[in-house]
Write a protein that holds these residues in place. Structure first.
Motif, mmCIF file in Angstrom:
data_model
loop_
_atom_site.group_PDB
_atom_site.id
_atom_site.type_symbol
_atom_site.label_atom_id
_atom_site.label_comp_id
_atom_site.label_asym_id
_atom_site.label_seq_id
_atom_site.Cartn_x
_atom_site.Cartn_y
_atom_site.Cartn_z
ATOM 1 N N ILE A 41 -85.514 -24.129 14.062
ATOM 2 C CA ILE A 41 -84.597 -23.627 15.095
ATOM 3 C C ILE A 41 -84.374 -24.724 16.140
ATOM 4 O O ILE A 41 -84.938 -25.811 16.030
ATOM 5 C CB ILE A 41 -85.113 -22.319 15.760
ATOM 6 N N LYS A 42 -83.549 -24.395 17.115
ATOM 7 C CA LYS A 42 -83.194 -25.348 18.171
ATOM 8 C C LYS A 42 -82.652 -26.663 17.589
ATOM 9 O O LYS A 42 -83.113 -27.759 17.918
ATOM 10 C CB LYS A 42 -84.400 -25.622 19.078
ATOM 11 N N GLY A 43 -81.706 -26.519 16.681
ATOM 12 C CA GLY A 43 -81.057 -27.688 16.115
ATOM 13 C C GLY A 43 -82.012 -28.583 15.337
ATOM 14 O O GLY A 43 -81.799 -29.791 15.226
ATOM 15 N N GLY A 44 -83.080 -28.001 14.815
ATOM 16 C CA GLY A 44 -84.009 -28.763 13.978
ATOM 17 C C GLY A 44 -85.213 -29.290 14.739
ATOM 18 O O GLY A 44 -86.129 -29.875 14.160
ATOM 19 N N ARG A 45 -85.209 -29.067 16.065
ATOM 20 C CA ARG A 45 -86.295 -29.630 16.869
ATOM 21 C C ARG A 45 -87.578 -28.815 16.772
ATOM 22 O O ARG A 45 -88.667 -29.308 17.022
ATOM 23 C CB ARG A 45 -85.864 -29.763 18.337
ATOM 24 N N GLU A 46 -87.449 -27.546 16.414
ATOM 25 C CA GLU A 46 -88.650 -26.725 16.313
ATOM 26 C C GLU A 46 -88.826 -26.193 14.895
ATOM 27 O O GLU A 46 -87.968 -25.487 14.365
ATOM 28 C CB GLU A 46 -88.555 -25.560 17.318
ATOM 29 N N ILE A 47 -89.934 -26.555 14.278
ATOM 30 C CA ILE A 47 -90.221 -26.075 12.926
ATOM 31 C C ILE A 47 -90.983 -24.756 13.038
ATOM 32 O O ILE A 47 -91.994 -24.671 13.729
ATOM 33 C CB ILE A 47 -91.058 -27.119 12.156
ATOM 34 N N THR A 48 -90.459 -23.720 12.385
ATOM 35 C CA THR A 48 -91.117 -22.410 12.472
ATOM 36 C C THR A 48 -92.119 -22.258 11.312
ATOM 37 O O THR A 48 -92.173 -23.097 10.418
ATOM 38 C CB THR A 48 -90.097 -21.259 12.394
#
Lengths: 209, 250
Positions: free
Chosen positions: B142-149
Motif C-alpha cells: 500500500i501507499k504506492g508501494g512504500r508499505e509492504i503488508t
C-alpha cells in the motif's frame, strides 16, 4: 403541439445520471418533456417509459415495490405502451429472477433470469460485445447489426420464446441482448455507456416510436 | 465476442492530469476534463481516473472534476484514490462514476468490500491491488508501494473476489512506471486464481506490451504515459492488437 412525455424511472438501482443526460440532449429543441418517476404515477400520462437498472433483480423489484411504482408500471405495460428497459430494467420483464433469491418479475416476456451456464467464464460479463440482429424494426435498425455495446451482468434471459428475441450476443453461449414484445423493448447492455451506437439507439427509441 | 478493453488512466490532482515518480517532480500533463473527452472520442473502451493526492481540500475539486467528466463522456468511468469508507463510494457514484476502485481501505478493512458490493452491486466495486515481490513472495503493498503488508497477493485476490469485488485492477509495483511491459508472471498468477475480470496495470511502453498483457488473460489493459505523451493513439494500439488476432472494439 402537445409535447410527448418521457418518464425515466429512478428505481434507486444505480446512477441515472448518464441516461438522464442522454435523453435531455436528444429532446433538446424537440416536442418532448422528460419527467423523473420516483414514486406512484398515472400510467396514462406517459408516452414512453425508460427504466435503467444496475445490480440485483431482487433489489430492483423490492425498490419498485417500496416506491409504489410496480402497480402503475404493470398497468402501463399491460396497455402495450412504449417501454425501454436497460440491463436489470430489461431483466424484470421476465417471469422469475434467480439472483440472490427467487423473485417474481413483471411477467411481460415469458422466461427466467438465470446465471450464465458455463462455469469457466469470467463473470461478470464485463466489457464491449457484439449484438447480432435476428430481425430489425424502426428502432433497432440494421445499422446496429454486428456493432459493439457495453455489457456488465452475470445473469441472462433464459427459457425465452425465440420470437421475443430481437438480438443475441455470444459469451460462452448465445444469450438475448435485445428482447421485444409489441412496443416493449429490453436491452441487456448499457446504451448510455455505449458511445455513439448506444446514443443512436436511445435516439431511435425516443424519436422513432 | 467479448473485446479486450483499452483503458487510459488519468492520475489527477484537483482537475489536472499529472505525472510524477513517487510524488516527486510532479508534472502537469493537461486538463482532466479535456483529456477525458479526447480519450472517449478517440476510442477508449473505458476511462480510469485516480485522485493521487486526496487531501480534504483537493477532494472537493476532484469530485467536481468527476462530475464534469461524467457529463462529457459516454463510456464507463472508474474512479479511485483516497476512497476510505462507504460514504466516499456513494459520493463518487453520485458524482457520475460507474465504478469505484478501493485500494488501501480494503486492505485495512476487507469488510468494506462486502458492504460496498451489497449496497451498490458488485458490478461497480473494483478492488485495486498493488503487488510487489518481497523475499521471493508476492505481497500486497500500500501507499504506492512504500508499505509492504502481511497479505499474500494470491490469497488476497481470491479473498476480494469472495467478498464481492466485481473486478480487480492489478498493478505490479515491480514494473509500474518503468515501461518495460506488464508483469506477465504476476498477472497470470492472479487471472488463473480468480474468475472475475482483471485489468492489467503497470509498465506499458510498447505496442507489444499490450499484446503480452492480453496473453495474461487480463480482459482490460490500462496505460497512462504512452497515451498522455502521445507516443501511441488508442486507435493504433487497437489496430496492432487486431493484427495479432486480439478482439478489440473499433
Amino acid at each position: 403541439m402537445k409535447k410527448k412525455v418521457i418518464g425515466l424511472i429512478d428505481g434507486q438501482s444505480g446512477n441515472i445520471g448518464s441516461i438522464n443526460k442522454a435523453i435531455k440532449d436528444i429532446i433538446k429543441g424537440r416536442p418532448y418533456r422528460l419527467k423523473i418517476i420516483k414514486g406512484h404515477f398515472n400510467y396514462a400520462s406517459f408516452d414512453k417509459i425508460i427504466l435503467p437498472g444496475q445490480g440485483a433483480y431482487a433489489t430492483l423489484m423490492s425498490n419498485l415495490k417500496k416506491l409504489k411504482i410496480i402497480k402503475p408500471l404493470q398497468e402501463y405495460l399491460e396497455n402495450n405502451s412504449s417501454y425501454l428497459g436497460i440491463c436489470v430494467g430489461m431483466q424484470i420483464l421476465s417471469d422469475w429472477g434467480y439472483e440472490d433469491k427467487i423473485t417474481r418479475g413483471l411477467g411481460v416476456i415469458s422466461g427466467d433470469i438465470k446465471k450464465f451456464r458455463n462455469k469457466k467464464l469470467i463473470i461478470p460479463h464485463m466489457g464491449w460485445n457484439t449484438i447480432n440482429l435476428n430481425n430489425d424494426d424502426t428502432i433497432i435498425t440494421n445499422s446496429f447489426d454486428k456493432k459493439d455495446f457495453y455489457f456488465v451482468h452475470s445473469y441472462i434471459f433464459q427459457n425465452i420464446k425465440k420470437s421475443d428475441v430481437l438480438a443475441f450476443t455470444l459469451y460462452g453461449q448465445k444469450f438475448p441482448s435485445i428482447v421485444k414484445k409489441g412496443n416493449i423493448y429490453g436491452v441487456q447492455f448499457h446504451p448510455e455507456k455505449s458511445h455513439k451506437h448506444g446514443l443512436n439507439l436511445i435516439k431511435n427509441y425516443i424519436l422513432k416510436s | 465476442m467479448l473485446k479486450t478493453r483499452i483503458i487510459p488512466c488519468l492520475d489527477v490532482i484537483k482537475n489536472k492530469v499529472v505525472k510524477g515518480v513517487n510524488f516527486k517532480n510532479i508534472r502537469v500533463m493537461g486538463n482532466a476534463v479535456e483529456m477525458a473527452k479526447y480519450y472517449s472520442l478517440s476510442g477508449a473502451d473505458e476511462l480510469c481516473m485516480l485522485d493521487i493526492n486526496a487531501s480534504y481540500q483537493n477532494r472537493k475539486t476532484f469530485i467536481k472534476t468527476v462530475e464534469a467528466i461524467a457529463k462529457v463522456i459516454n463510456i464507463p468511468l472508474t474512479v479511485g484514490g483516497g476512497v476510505s469508507d462507504l460514504s466516499d463510494i456513494t459520493d463518487l457514484l453520485n458524482a457520475g462514476a460507474d465504478k469505484v476502485s478501493i485500494n488501501s481501505a480494503a486492505v485495512k478493512n476487507p469488510k468494506l468490500i462486502r458492504k460496498a458490493s451489497l449496497r451498490h452491486g458488485s458490478q461497480c466495486i473494483v478492488v485495486a491491488i498493488d503487488g510487489k515481490r518481497h523475499k521471493n513472495k508476492m505481497k500486497v503493498v500500500i501507499k504506492g508501494g512504500r508499505e509492504i503488508t502481511k497479505r499474500e497477493l494470491i490469497s488476497w485476490a481470491k479473498q476480494v473476489q469472495l467478498m464481492g469485488a466485481g473486478e480487480i485492477l492489478m498493478t505490479s509495483m515491480d514494473t509500474d512506471g518503468v515501461q518495460n511491459g506488464f508483469d506477465s508472471n504476476m498477472l497470470k498468477k492472479v487471472t488463473s486464481n480468480v474468475s472475475i475480470p482483471v485489468i492489467a496495470s503497470g509498465g506499458v511502453g510498447s505496442l507489444e506490451h499490450f499484446y503480452l498483457g492480453h496473453l495474461t488473460k487480463s480482459t482490460g489493459l490500462l496505460a497512462a504515459s504512452v497515451f498522455h505523451s502521445g507516443k501511441y493513439k488508442i486507435k493504433s494500439v487497437k489496430k496492432y492488437l487486431s493484427s495479432k488476432g486480439v478482439p478489440v472494439r473499433t
